[in-house]
Design a protein around this motif. Sequence first.
Motif, PDB file in Angstrom:
ATOM      1  N   VAL A  48      12.253   4.152  19.486  1.00 11.62           N
ATOM      2  CA  VAL A  48      12.670   4.899  20.665  1.00 11.62           C
ATOM      3  C   VAL A  48      12.181   4.189  21.928  1.00 11.62           C
ATOM      4  O   VAL A  48      12.945   3.964  22.860  1.00 11.62           O
ATOM      5  CB  VAL A  48      12.111   6.332  20.627  1.00 11.62           C
ATOM      6  N   ALA A  49      10.901   3.860  21.949  1.00  8.78           N
ATOM      7  CA  ALA A  49      10.315   3.224  23.130  1.00  8.78           C
ATOM      8  C   ALA A  49       9.017   2.547  22.729  1.00  8.78           C
ATOM      9  O   ALA A  49       8.351   2.971  21.777  1.00  8.78           O
ATOM     10  CB  ALA A  49      10.049   4.238  24.233  1.00  8.78           C
ATOM     11  N   SER A  50       8.663   1.502  23.463  1.00  5.88           N
ATOM     12  CA  SER A  50       7.401   0.822  23.214  1.00  5.88           C
ATOM     13  C   SER A  50       6.777   0.399  24.537  1.00  5.88           C
ATOM     14  O   SER A  50       7.468   0.251  25.547  1.00  5.88           O
ATOM     15  CB  SER A  50       7.594  -0.388  22.300  1.00  5.88           C
ATOM     16  N   ILE A  51       5.474   0.204  24.481  1.00  7.04           N
ATOM     17  CA  ILE A  51       4.745  -0.244  25.666  1.00  7.04           C
ATOM     18  C   ILE A  51       3.647  -1.196  25.209  1.00  7.04           C
ATOM     19  O   ILE A  51       2.875  -0.890  24.298  1.00  7.04           O
ATOM     20  CB  ILE A  51       4.182   0.960  26.455  1.00  7.04           C
ATOM     21  N   THR A  57       7.459  -2.153  29.126  1.00  6.09           N
ATOM     22  CA  THR A  57       8.115  -1.130  28.317  1.00  6.09           C
ATOM     23  C   THR A  57       9.496  -1.584  27.841  1.00  6.09           C
ATOM     24  O   THR A  57      10.126  -2.465  28.434  1.00  6.09           O
ATOM     25  CB  THR A  57       8.278   0.177  29.118  1.00  6.09           C
ATOM     26  N   ASP A  58       9.923  -0.938  26.775  1.00  9.28           N
ATOM     27  CA  ASP A  58      11.244  -1.191  26.219  1.00  9.28           C
ATOM     28  C   ASP A  58      11.765   0.115  25.665  1.00  9.28           C
ATOM     29  O   ASP A  58      10.967   0.924  25.137  1.00  9.28           O
ATOM     30  CB  ASP A  58      11.159  -2.248  25.116  1.00  9.28           C
ATOM     31  N   TYR A  59      13.076   0.328  25.768  1.00  5.62           N
ATOM     32  CA  TYR A  59      13.672   1.588  25.348  1.00  5.62           C
ATOM     33  C   TYR A  59      14.938   1.347  24.531  1.00  5.62           C
ATOM     34  O   TYR A  59      15.682   0.393  24.791  1.00  5.62           O
ATOM     35  CB  TYR A  59      14.048   2.437  26.563  1.00  5.62           C
ATOM     36  N   ALA A  60      15.195   2.250  23.610  1.00  5.41           N
ATOM     37  CA  ALA A  60      16.486   2.276  22.958  1.00  5.41           C
ATOM     38  C   ALA A  60      17.534   2.669  23.982  1.00  5.41           C
ATOM     39  O   ALA A  60      17.271   3.467  24.896  1.00  5.41           O
ATOM     40  CB  ALA A  60      16.469   3.279  21.809  1.00  5.41           C
ATOM     41  N   ASP A  61      18.724   2.116  23.837  1.00  2.00           N
ATOM     42  CA  ASP A  61      19.795   2.414  24.801  1.00  2.00           C
ATOM     43  C   ASP A  61      20.069   3.907  24.886  1.00  2.00           C
ATOM     44  O   ASP A  61      20.393   4.424  25.959  1.00  2.00           O
ATOM     45  CB  ASP A  61      21.074   1.669  24.408  1.00  2.00           C
ATOM     46  N   SER A  62      19.926   4.591  23.766  1.00  4.99           N
ATOM     47  CA  SER A  62      20.277   6.008  23.723  1.00  4.99           C
ATOM     48  C   SER A  62      19.338   6.889  24.543  1.00  4.99           C
ATOM     49  O   SER A  62      19.674   8.039  24.819  1.00  4.99           O
ATOM     50  CB  SER A  62      20.281   6.492  22.271  1.00  4.99           C
ATOM     51  N   VAL A  63      18.180   6.374  24.915  1.00  3.58           N
ATOM     52  CA  VAL A  63      17.224   7.201  25.659  1.00  3.58           C
ATOM     53  C   VAL A  63      16.918   6.654  27.048  1.00  3.58           C
ATOM     54  O   VAL A  63      16.177   7.301  27.803  1.00  3.58           O
ATOM     55  CB  VAL A  63      15.903   7.365  24.872  1.00  3.58           C
ATOM     56  N   LYS A  64      17.473   5.518  27.382  1.00  5.81           N
ATOM     57  CA  LYS A  64      17.206   4.946  28.706  1.00  5.81           C
ATOM     58  C   LYS A  64      17.619   5.922  29.809  1.00  5.81           C
ATOM     59  O   LYS A  64      18.699   6.503  29.763  1.00  5.81           O
ATOM     60  CB  LYS A  64      17.958   3.624  28.875  1.00  5.81           C
ATOM     61  N   GLY A  65      16.740   6.059  30.786  1.00  2.00           N
ATOM     62  CA  GLY A  65      17.013   6.964  31.889  1.00  2.00           C
ATOM     63  C   GLY A  65      16.601   8.394  31.616  1.00  2.00           C
ATOM     64  O   GLY A  65      16.576   9.213  32.545  1.00  2.00           O
ATOM     65  N   ARG A  66      16.285   8.726  30.369  1.00  2.00           N
ATOM     66  CA  ARG A  66      15.877  10.098  30.021  1.00  2.00           C
ATOM     67  C   ARG A  66      14.433  10.156  29.530  1.00  2.00           C
ATOM     68  O   ARG A  66      13.738  11.136  29.783  1.00  2.00           O
ATOM     69  CB  ARG A  66      16.806  10.659  28.940  1.00  2.00           C
ATOM     70  N   PHE A  67      13.995   9.140  28.808  1.00  2.00           N
ATOM     71  CA  PHE A  67      12.654   9.119  28.231  1.00  2.00           C
ATOM     72  C   PHE A  67      11.800   8.109  28.976  1.00  2.00           C
ATOM     73  O   PHE A  67      12.288   7.067  29.421  1.00  2.00           O
ATOM     74  CB  PHE A  67      12.700   8.717  26.765  1.00  2.00           C
ATOM     75  N   THR A  68      10.514   8.404  29.061  1.00  2.00           N
ATOM     76  CA  THR A  68       9.561   7.498  29.683  1.00  2.00           C
ATOM     77  C   THR A  68       8.315   7.403  28.812  1.00  2.00           C
ATOM     78  O   THR A  68       7.712   8.434  28.478  1.00  2.00           O
ATOM     79  CB  THR A  68       9.155   7.977  31.084  1.00  2.00           C
ATOM     80  N   ILE A  69       7.951   6.186  28.468  1.00  2.00           N
ATOM     81  CA  ILE A  69       6.726   5.961  27.718  1.00  2.00           C
ATOM     82  C   ILE A  69       5.638   5.507  28.679  1.00  2.00           C
ATOM     83  O   ILE A  69       5.901   4.761  29.627  1.00  2.00           O
ATOM     84  CB  ILE A  69       6.941   4.920  26.592  1.00  2.00           C
ATOM     85  N   SER A  70       4.433   5.974  28.445  1.00  2.00           N
ATOM     86  CA  SER A  70       3.305   5.574  29.277  1.00  2.00           C
ATOM     87  C   SER A  70       2.046   5.587  28.428  1.00  2.00           C
ATOM     88  O   SER A  70       2.038   6.153  27.327  1.00  2.00           O
ATOM     89  CB  SER A  70       3.146   6.507  30.484  1.00  2.00           C
ATOM     90  N   ARG A  71       1.012   4.960  28.927  1.00  2.00           N
ATOM     91  CA  ARG A  71      -0.242   4.924  28.185  1.00  2.00           C
ATOM     92  C   ARG A  71      -1.416   5.109  29.133  1.00  2.00           C
ATOM     93  O   ARG A  71      -1.356   4.696  30.296  1.00  2.00           O
ATOM     94  CB  ARG A  71      -0.386   3.625  27.395  1.00  2.00           C
TER      95      ARG A  71
END
Length: 116
Positions: A48-51, A57-71
Amino acid sequence: QVQLVESGGGLVQAGRSLRLSCAASGNIFSSSTMGWYRQAPGNKRELVASITSGGSTDYADSVKGRFTISRDNAKNTVYLQMNSLKPEDAAVYYCRAASRLRGYYWGQGTQVTVSS
């Protein structure tokens, strides 16, 4: 011993938000790329996403703009903010730590259910 513990899953209506957390122990967090994966019934586990440890960060196309990964390195925790949830986002979400020196570790997963 490395442990990853996810939390924050649950049942939510489509269009609403959830925030997942993954707390890491075992002195692995700061040097690891952290990722969120999901697996729906009958499907393969997908990224889904990685950091990275440096914050890239990197995101799956299906969640770009909707999901945010942070640490938060001070708390050894990675987050996944999920907005505008869709029924197709429903799955078990897993946290993974990827360390070049120590290998891969997975959490036990947290269920996300999205009602339409």
